[in-house]
Design a protein around this motif. Sequence first.
Motif, PDB file in Angstrom:
ATOM      1  N   UNK A  35      32.404  40.948  34.286  1.00 50.49           N
ATOM      2  CA  UNK A  35      33.474  40.058  33.862  1.00 50.49           C
ATOM      3  C   UNK A  35      32.966  38.671  33.518  1.00 50.49           C
ATOM      4  N   UNK A  36      32.082  38.129  34.364  1.00 50.05           N
ATOM      5  CA  UNK A  36      31.552  36.789  34.126  1.00 50.05           C
ATOM      6  C   UNK A  36      30.668  36.752  32.885  1.00 50.05           C
ATOM      7  N   UNK A  37      29.842  37.783  32.694  1.00 47.91           N
ATOM      8  CA  UNK A  37      29.002  37.834  31.495  1.00 47.91           C
ATOM      9  C   UNK A  37      29.864  37.956  30.242  1.00 47.91           C
ATOM     10  N   UNK A  38      30.915  38.770  30.322  1.00 47.41           N
ATOM     11  CA  UNK A  38      31.832  38.899  29.191  1.00 47.41           C
ATOM     12  C   UNK A  38      32.543  37.602  28.884  1.00 47.41           C
ATOM     13  N   UNK A  39      32.921  36.863  29.943  1.00 43.50           N
ATOM     14  CA  UNK A  39      33.565  35.564  29.753  1.00 43.50           C
ATOM     15  C   UNK A  39      32.595  34.579  29.107  1.00 43.50           C
ATOM     16  N   UNK A  40      31.340  34.611  29.525  1.00 38.30           N
ATOM     17  CA  UNK A  40      30.319  33.751  28.922  1.00 38.30           C
ATOM     18  C   UNK A  40      30.190  34.017  27.430  1.00 38.30           C
ATOM     19  N   UNK A  41      30.128  35.292  27.063  1.00 38.22           N
ATOM     20  CA  UNK A  41      29.999  35.646  25.644  1.00 38.22           C
ATOM     21  C   UNK A  41      31.244  35.261  24.854  1.00 38.22           C
ATOM     22  N   UNK A  42      32.414  35.369  25.500  1.00 40.11           N
ATOM     23  CA  UNK A  42      33.659  34.999  24.818  1.00 40.11           C
ATOM     24  C   UNK A  42      33.677  33.502  24.513  1.00 40.11           C
ATOM     25  N   UNK A 271      37.616  43.465  46.618  1.00 39.82           N
ATOM     26  CA  UNK A 271      36.692  43.535  45.489  1.00 39.82           C
ATOM     27  C   UNK A 271      37.188  44.437  44.357  1.00 39.82           C
ATOM     28  N   UNK A 272      38.131  45.343  44.675  1.00 40.19           N
ATOM     29  CA  UNK A 272      38.679  46.222  43.640  1.00 40.19           C
ATOM     30  C   UNK A 272      39.338  45.442  42.510  1.00 40.19           C
ATOM     31  N   UNK A 273      39.786  44.198  42.792  1.00 38.63           N
ATOM     32  CA  UNK A 273      40.442  43.398  41.762  1.00 38.63           C
ATOM     33  C   UNK A 273      39.501  43.009  40.628  1.00 38.63           C
ATOM     34  N   UNK A 274      38.194  43.056  40.868  1.00 42.65           N
ATOM     35  CA  UNK A 274      37.258  42.744  39.787  1.00 42.65           C
ATOM     36  C   UNK A 274      37.304  43.799  38.686  1.00 42.65           C
ATOM     37  N   UNK A 275      37.979  44.918  38.948  1.00 40.46           N
ATOM     38  CA  UNK A 275      38.119  45.956  37.916  1.00 40.46           C
ATOM     39  C   UNK A 275      38.930  45.462  36.723  1.00 40.46           C
ATOM     40  N   UNK A 276      39.717  44.396  36.903  1.00 38.48           N
ATOM     41  CA  UNK A 276      40.482  43.868  35.761  1.00 38.48           C
ATOM     42  C   UNK A 276      39.614  42.988  34.867  1.00 38.48           C
ATOM     43  N   UNK A 307      41.695  34.376  26.004  1.00 38.86           N
ATOM     44  CA  UNK A 307      40.534  33.679  26.565  1.00 38.86           C
ATOM     45  C   UNK A 307      40.965  32.766  27.716  1.00 38.86           C
ATOM     46  N   UNK A 308      42.070  32.055  27.546  1.00 35.39           N
ATOM     47  CA  UNK A 308      42.569  31.177  28.610  1.00 35.39           C
ATOM     48  C   UNK A 308      42.975  31.991  29.835  1.00 35.39           C
ATOM     49  N   UNK A 309      43.677  33.100  29.598  1.00 36.50           N
ATOM     50  CA  UNK A 309      44.099  33.961  30.698  1.00 36.50           C
ATOM     51  C   UNK A 309      42.892  34.510  31.444  1.00 36.50           C
ATOM     52  N   UNK A 310      41.886  34.981  30.703  1.00 42.84           N
ATOM     53  CA  UNK A 310      40.677  35.526  31.315  1.00 42.84           C
ATOM     54  C   UNK A 310      39.970  34.468  32.154  1.00 42.84           C
ATOM     55  N   UNK A 311      39.856  33.271  31.625  1.00 42.12           N
ATOM     56  CA  UNK A 311      39.172  32.192  32.336  1.00 42.12           C
ATOM     57  C   UNK A 311      39.868  31.880  33.657  1.00 42.12           C
ATOM     58  N   UNK A 313      41.953  33.866  35.327  1.00 37.65           N
ATOM     59  CA  UNK A 313      41.900  35.043  36.200  1.00 37.65           C
ATOM     60  C   UNK A 313      40.555  35.143  36.912  1.00 37.65           C
ATOM     61  N   UNK A 314      39.463  34.919  36.188  1.00 37.29           N
ATOM     62  CA  UNK A 314      38.141  35.027  36.818  1.00 37.29           C
ATOM     63  C   UNK A 314      37.871  33.868  37.765  1.00 37.29           C
ATOM     64  N   UNK A 315      38.424  32.709  37.469  1.00 39.87           N
ATOM     65  CA  UNK A 315      38.299  31.587  38.402  1.00 39.87           C
ATOM     66  C   UNK A 315      38.989  31.919  39.721  1.00 39.87           C
ATOM     67  N   UNK A 316      40.180  32.510  39.633  1.00 43.26           N
ATOM     68  CA  UNK A 316      40.918  32.893  40.841  1.00 43.26           C
ATOM     69  C   UNK A 316      40.156  33.974  41.600  1.00 43.26           C
ATOM     70  N   UNK A 317      39.655  34.987  40.889  1.00 44.74           N
ATOM     71  CA  UNK A 317      38.916  36.064  41.547  1.00 44.74           C
ATOM     72  C   UNK A 317      37.653  35.538  42.223  1.00 44.74           C
ATOM     73  N   UNK A 318      36.977  34.594  41.570  1.00 47.33           N
ATOM     74  CA  UNK A 318      35.761  34.025  42.150  1.00 47.33           C
ATOM     75  C   UNK A 318      36.065  33.272  43.440  1.00 47.33           C
ATOM     76  N   UNK A 319      37.102  32.442  43.423  1.00 49.42           N
ATOM     77  CA  UNK A 319      37.481  31.681  44.616  1.00 49.42           C
ATOM     78  C   UNK A 319      37.880  32.622  45.749  1.00 49.42           C
TER      79      UNK A 319
END
Length: 333
Positions: A35-42, A271-276, A307-311, A313-319
Motif C-alpha cells: 500500500x505504501x509503495x503504491x501510494x508513493x508511485x501515485x 493487520x487485516x485492514x491493510x488488505x484495503x 489519491x486523497x482518500x488513499x493518503x 486511509x494509509x495515514x490512519x492505518x499507519x498510526x
Amino acid sequence: MSICNAPLPPFAVESSERSGSIKNLPINLFGAVMGLAGLSLAWQSASEYVAYAQMIGAVIGGFAILVFIALVAGYLTKWVKYPAAVKAEFNHPISGNFFGTVTIALLLLSAVVGSASTLISQGLWMLGSLLTMILAAIVLSRLLSGNQESQYAVPAWLIPGVAALDIAVTGAHMPMAWAYEFNLFAMAVGSVIALVFFTRIFSRLVHEPVMAKGMTPSLMILIAPFEVGFLAYTNFFGSVDYFASVLFYFGLFLFGVLAFKVFRQAAPFSPAWWAISFPIAALSNAALKYADAKGGVIPEAIAYLILAFLTIALAVLTVKTLKILFNGKLLSN
C-alpha cells in the motif's frame, strides 16, 4: 481477528507460547509495504499537477522501504525461531496466499527505487518476478490437488494472480532482451488465474455464508485484478484503449459497491485492514493514468479524490498499526 489467523490448523498453536512473541507476526502485514509503495508511485504520478508531489512520493517510498526491511528482519527471525509456525502459515488455504504480498512488495519497490538506482531496481524486479511465478505455481498446484473447502474461496485467493500481473506493471520498461516475452507470459498467467479465481470467489460470496467480520476488509481485494490488469495492459501496450477503459471503470464501480460494505460496518482494527491498501493504491494509480490519457474535469477529479482518500486511509492505518505495535497487541495471540 487477522485474516491469516482465521482459522489456523490446530498444530500451528502452542498453548505455552507467551503473548507478544515474534511467532505471532502475521504475513499479511506485508500488505502495508504494498500500500505504501503504491501510494508513493501515485504521488509521483501526480507530480505534474501537484506541487511537491515528487518529494512527497519519495518520502513515502523511503518509509515503505524501511517498513519492508523491518518486516523482512522480523519474519526471518520468526522463520529461524519458529519454522513450524511459518510452515503452518504457508500451508494454510487462506494465509498461504498472503506470501504473495512479499513478492508484490519487491516488485513495487523496484519501481519506487527506479529513479535512484537502475541496478537495484532491476535486481528487485528479477527477484520479485522469480518468486512470484514460483508462488503462483505452488498455489495453483495446491488447489488442483482437490478436496478444497468452499469456505476458503476468499478474496485472498486473488493475490498470487495479481502478483503475476504486477510483473508487467513494474517491468514493462525493463531493458533485458527476454523481458518482453516474460512480461507477456506473466500477463497471461495473472489474467487467467485472476479471472478463474474471481469467478469462484464471487460464487462463494453469493451462495455461501458471509465471511467472518474480521475478514471484511479483504473484500477490497476484489478490485485489484481489474485495476492492476489495467496498469499491466496499458504499460505493456502503451495506450489506454477501450478494453483498458472497461477494466478501469469496472474496478471503479466495484470499489464504490464494496466501500459501503467494508466501511459501513467496520471490523475492529487488526493487520487485516491493510488488505484495503494495495487495491485502492492500484485504483489510485490507474485513475491518475486514465485521467492523464483522457483528460477532462471528471476523470481528473476522480483521480485526485481517490489519491486523497488513499493518503488519509494509509495515514490512519499507519498510526493504528504503530499504536498496537507499541502497546504489545500486534504480536499478541
